[in-house]
Every structure is written in C-alpha cells, then in structure tokens.
Design an enzyme around this catalytic site. Structure first.
Site, PDB file in Angstrom:
ATOM      1  N   LEU A 152      11.197   1.132   7.031  1.00 38.37           N
ATOM      2  CA  LEU A 152      10.568   1.599   5.793  1.00 38.37           C
ATOM      3  C   LEU A 152      11.346   2.840   5.320  1.00 38.37           C
ATOM      4  O   LEU A 152      11.623   3.729   6.126  1.00 38.37           O
ATOM      5  CB  LEU A 152       9.110   1.986   6.064  1.00 38.37           C
ATOM      6  N   ARG A 155       8.214   4.084  -4.654  1.00 41.32           N
ATOM      7  CA  ARG A 155       8.241   3.110  -3.543  1.00 41.32           C
ATOM      8  C   ARG A 155       7.189   2.030  -3.753  1.00 41.32           C
ATOM      9  O   ARG A 155       7.426   0.861  -3.435  1.00 41.32           O
ATOM     10  CB  ARG A 155       8.037   3.830  -2.198  1.00 41.32           C
ATOM     11  N   HIS A 179      -2.112 -20.907  -0.672  1.00 32.37           N
ATOM     12  CA  HIS A 179      -0.913 -20.095  -0.451  1.00 32.37           C
ATOM     13  C   HIS A 179      -0.193 -19.759  -1.757  1.00 32.37           C
ATOM     14  O   HIS A 179       0.386 -18.694  -1.884  1.00 32.37           O
ATOM     15  CB  HIS A 179       0.059 -20.809   0.491  1.00 32.37           C
ATOM     16  N   TYR A 184       0.824  -1.201   0.000  1.00 29.05           N
ATOM     17  CA  TYR A 184       0.000   0.000   0.000  1.00 29.05           C
ATOM     18  C   TYR A 184       0.860   1.254   0.000  1.00 29.05           C
ATOM     19  O   TYR A 184       2.083   1.175   0.207  1.00 29.05           O
ATOM     20  CB  TYR A 184      -0.957  -0.003   1.200  1.00 29.05           C
ATOM     21  N   ARG A 210      -8.821 -19.680  -1.873  1.00 22.02           N
ATOM     22  CA  ARG A 210      -7.710 -19.593  -0.918  1.00 22.02           C
ATOM     23  C   ARG A 210      -6.699 -20.720  -1.114  1.00 22.02           C
ATOM     24  O   ARG A 210      -7.044 -21.897  -1.046  1.00 22.02           O
ATOM     25  CB  ARG A 210      -8.263 -19.618   0.512  1.00 22.02           C
ATOM     26  N   LYS A 225       6.458  -1.917   1.990  1.00 22.46           N
ATOM     27  CA  LYS A 225       5.253  -1.344   2.617  1.00 22.46           C
ATOM     28  C   LYS A 225       4.120  -2.345   2.462  1.00 22.46           C
ATOM     29  O   LYS A 225       3.218  -2.203   1.623  1.00 22.46           O
ATOM     30  CB  LYS A 225       4.924   0.020   1.986  1.00 22.46           C
TER      31      LYS A 225
END
Ligand SMILES: Cc1ncc(COP(=O)(O)O)c(C=O)c1O
Length: 283
Positions: free
Chosen positions: A201, A51, A101, A32, A99, A145
């Site tokens: 970060l 970024r 992995h 994000y 779902r 992030k």
C-alpha cells in the site's frame, strides 16, 4: 461522541443500517481510508482523498460524491462528533443489489465513522515493539486499499498470538509491509523502505516520512530488502496513520541494534510531527 454516516445521513454509530445485500458486506467489494484527526483537524486529508480516488478507479468504482463533497461530509462528521482527537473511517462499496458477481447498476454506498483515536501505549514508543516475519499471502493488487483484509487480519492475529505487535510480511524473499503498516530499516545512516509497486500500500505516512527525511537531509533509498537485512539493521520502524512512527525493538526475537529506539527514528518522528501534524493543526 462517536458518530456514523450512511448514504446521506448522519446516524448513531450503533444503529443497524447495512442491508444484507450490501456488496461490501457480501463480497468485500469496496475500498476505504483511515484519516487521523488532531485538534479537530484532519492530517494529510488531500493525500488520503487522492489515494481514495486511485483505489476507486483501480476497482472501476464510481465515487458517489465529489472529493469536495466528501471533504464536507468528513468535516461535518468531525464537527458533529465534537471530538478533538479522532479517527475517521470512510468506506465506499459498489452498493446494495441482489447478490450477483457482476457489477450492479446502482449507486455506490458511502459509510463513515468518526470515533476517538485508538490509544497507543506510550511504552511502545519508548521501548519499541516486537514483530515477527510471515509469508505474504495477499493478492496481487496490494496498492489498492481494498476491504478484502482477511490475510491482513490473519497475519495480525498470528503476531498477537506470539506476543508481537505486528507481522512483517515477506514475498519472494523480500520484505513487503506489515499487516497494517509500512516497514523501514536504517543501516549506516541510510533509511531503506520497500519501493512502491502493487506489492504494498502506498502509505500516506510512508510518503510523509520520506519527505521529512529529504527535508532534514537524511539519505533514503526505496529499495527491496530481505528479512535478514532488516534483522541486522541499526534501527527499524513501522509507519501508519494510526501509529505515526513506531520503533521496532525486535524481529523474530532478534533485537534491532541494542533494542532501543534509534536516533534517526526519533529525529524522523520529530520532523514528521513538526512538518505535518503541527502544520495542519496550526493551519
Ligand atoms: C497494509 C497496509 N500498509 C500500510 C499502511 C499504512 O498506510 P497509511 O500510512 O496511509 O496509514 C496501512 C494502513 O492501514 C495498511 O493497511
């Protein structure tokens, strides 16, 4: 008015849209960005989008739009919201798929919200905020992030429960960063901040502040420091997109300097405003 965007469509922010098998929802499998909007202009947008690209490539995620398209969506979102001062949140996940992995063979999901900026009380800037130190329990790739913010959420809540604004995290005896901020200390006129490694970060505000320091001929060092060094500093402050520069009044109850925001902190805040905020707004 606040506005939302999900996979190609501007929507009412309160409309329920996320399918149960969305991977951000089930795995935190995404990244994000948060971008500040002042006077309808995004601040440091190119830096945020670089970024975003770096975060995406770190988790082997293909962005569903080009950077130019993402810019267009952000600008259209700001326009549709009609907001002058806002916060844009952009989230990209590995998409919607049963779902499992393993990476699915589907396009990434793109979510955005444009909402009024969070109000930061003026007294935080005038008096500084209190902080605590806490063991850094996060993963080994904090430069990404990522949506996986559980340790950050826990740290922020522990700070709030003790009446503090932020938890300053400590790994191997050294300060890393806050739960949602980068940390700076000032000692004998020199500005110190944690170097860029996978432990923190790479904050967009952090980088802008270092550039502002260079521009105003202040001396700075990107060096690790201990919580003890921070507590003995003449000045200290936090940086992030949401708060810009927030003076630290105390760390674990120990006053920083005389507790009031320091001269260098205030000068850097002014330089940041002049160099980045005013510049973008007047573009
Ligand atoms: C862990 C962490 N460190 C630092 C920051 C500050 O980064 P920026 O200045 O890019 O907002 C954030 C912002 O959300 C963060 O979550």
């Amino acid at each position: 008015m606040s506005i939302g965007f999900f996979n190609g469509e501007f929507i009412d922010i309160y409309k329920a849209v996320i399918p149960i098998e969305e991977r951000g929802h089930q795995f935190g499998d995404g990244i994000y960005e948060v971008i500040k909007i002042i006077d309808s202009k995004p601040i440091l947008l190119d830096e945020h989008l670089i970024r975003l690209e770096n975060s995406a490539s770190s988790i082997l995620l293909e962005l569903p739009y080009t950077i130019i398209e993402i810019k267009g969506i952000i600008m259209e979102g700001i326009h549709q919201s009609g907001l002058k001062n806002a916060e844009v949140y952009v989230q990209i996940t590995r998409g919607v798929s049963p779902r499992n992995h393993l990476f699915p063979d589907v396009s990434a999901s793109f979510t955005m919200t444009v909402k009024p900026s969070k109000e930061i009380p003026a007294q935080y800037y005038l008096q500084g905020i209190s902080t605590i130190t806490l063991r850094d329990e996060r993963w080994a790739n904090c430069h990404v992030k990522s949506l996986n913010l559980l340790p950050n959420v826990m740290a922020k809540q522990i700070a709030a429960n003790s009446g503090s604004f932020e938890a300053i995290q400590v790994r191997d005896g050294k300060v890393t960063e806050g739960s949602s901020t980068n940390v700076f200390a000032v000692n004998n006129g020199i500005i110190y901040t944690t170097p860029l490694t996978s432990n923190i970060l790479p904050g967009i505000t952090r980088q802008a502040i270092l550039q502002a320091a260079k521009y105003t001929q202040m001396k700075y060092l990107e060096e690790n420091f201990t919580p003890e060094f921070l507590k003995e500093a003449d000045e200290a402050f936090l940086t992030s997109t949401s708060v810009d520069i927030l003076p630290i009044r105390s760390v674990d109850g120990k006053l920083i300097g005389n507790g009031n925001p320091g001269r260098i902190t205030l000068e850097l805040h002014q330089a940041f405003q002049r160099l980045y905020v005013t510049r973008e707004v007047n573009k």
